[in-house]
Design a protein around this motif. Structure first.
Motif, mmCIF file in Angstrom:
data_model
loop_
_atom_site.group_PDB
_atom_site.id
_atom_site.type_symbol
_atom_site.label_atom_id
_atom_site.label_comp_id
_atom_site.label_asym_id
_atom_site.label_seq_id
_atom_site.Cartn_x
_atom_site.Cartn_y
_atom_site.Cartn_z
ATOM 1 N N UNK A 216 0.838 -1.201 0.000
ATOM 2 C CA UNK A 216 0.000 0.000 0.000
ATOM 3 C C UNK A 216 0.871 1.248 0.000
ATOM 4 N N UNK A 217 1.907 1.265 0.829
ATOM 5 C CA UNK A 217 2.808 2.416 0.912
ATOM 6 C C UNK A 217 3.555 2.629 -0.406
ATOM 7 N N UNK A 218 4.005 1.544 -1.030
ATOM 8 C CA UNK A 218 4.721 1.662 -2.304
ATOM 9 C C UNK A 218 3.816 2.247 -3.380
ATOM 10 N N UNK A 219 2.548 1.841 -3.399
ATOM 11 C CA UNK A 219 1.602 2.397 -4.372
ATOM 12 C C UNK A 219 1.371 3.881 -4.107
ATOM 13 N N UNK A 220 1.256 4.250 -2.840
ATOM 14 C CA UNK A 220 1.090 5.662 -2.490
ATOM 15 C C UNK A 220 2.267 6.484 -2.992
ATOM 16 N N UNK A 221 3.484 6.019 -2.728
ATOM 17 C CA UNK A 221 4.667 6.786 -3.105
ATOM 18 C C UNK A 221 4.859 6.847 -4.614
ATOM 19 N N UNK A 222 4.379 5.854 -5.319
ATOM 20 C CA UNK A 222 4.436 5.909 -6.781
ATOM 21 C C UNK A 222 3.489 6.988 -7.291
ATOM 22 N N UNK A 223 2.340 7.095 -6.644
ATOM 23 C CA UNK A 223 1.336 8.086 -7.041
ATOM 24 C C UNK A 223 1.698 9.484 -6.523
ATOM 25 N N UNK A 224 2.175 9.542 -5.281
ATOM 26 C CA UNK A 224 2.522 10.823 -4.645
ATOM 27 C C UNK A 224 3.893 10.687 -3.993
ATOM 28 N N UNK A 225 4.964 11.009 -4.719
ATOM 29 C CA UNK A 225 6.317 10.837 -4.188
ATOM 30 C C UNK A 225 6.617 11.645 -2.921
ATOM 31 N N UNK A 226 5.893 12.720 -2.693
ATOM 32 C CA UNK A 226 6.102 13.548 -1.500
ATOM 33 C C UNK A 226 4.758 13.723 -0.786
ATOM 34 N N UNK A 227 4.252 12.640 -0.186
ATOM 35 C CA UNK A 227 2.923 12.714 0.429
ATOM 36 C C UNK A 227 2.923 13.555 1.704
ATOM 37 N N UNK A 228 1.795 14.182 1.956
ATOM 38 C CA UNK A 228 1.602 14.890 3.222
ATOM 39 C C UNK A 228 1.246 13.860 4.289
ATOM 40 N N UNK A 229 1.253 14.276 5.528
ATOM 41 C CA UNK A 229 0.833 13.365 6.599
ATOM 42 C C UNK A 229 -0.608 12.906 6.375
#
Length: 150
Positions: free
Chosen positions: A106-119
């Protein structure tokens, strides 16, 4: 016949088209990193990537994966060196570890979509993955570290 790419290898499935992807991965291919949790796509233990998106493998029928690309924890990085995996190790995220493959996917998919995610992005993306041990703070900390490349 369902043709699907799993971790970069073309596969052909000629079984029950209603079989959940999770059971195909675990029982047919021996990719046991995809964990069985709730069986109703609510806990996230079975999270894999389907064409780059995080999905719950227990809730996806084999008939829905034809022509698509599936990536499991085993295929995320064969040497375990994906930035999320490195951050998980460096920060000692898991306690029991059962949910962690789903958390990592899940985290890897998030970072692929948003490389600099907010909290808030991290909270929103990870909220569907349950951890019985309550490692949520370390999980969020590792996602932030992976986003920074640490």
């Amino acid at each position: 016949m369902v043709n699907v790419s799993v971790n970069g290898q073309q596969r052909a499935f000629d079984g029950d088209p209603t079989m959940p992807l999770m059971w195909y991965l675990r029982d047919e291919l021996g990719l046991t990193g995809t964990k069985f949790g709730c069986g109703v796509a609510l806990c996230g233990a079975c999270t894999v990537h389907l064409d780059g998106e995080a999905v719950r493998a227990c809730g996806v029928a084999m008939s829905d994966v034809g022509g698509k690309k599936v990536v499991t924890i085993e295929g995320l990085d064969p040497k375990g060196e994906h930035p999320v995996q490195v951050a998980w190790r460096n920060l000692g995220v898991p306690q029991c570890g059962y949910c962690q493959t789903g958390q990592i996917m899940q985290a890897a998919a998030l970072l692929k979509q948003k490389p600099a995610p907010t909290d808030q992005d991290i909270t929103d993306a990870m909220s569907g993955n349950l951890c019985r041990c309550g490692c949520y703070q370390r999980i969020a900390q590792a996602v932030r570290a992976a986003a920074k490349g640490a």
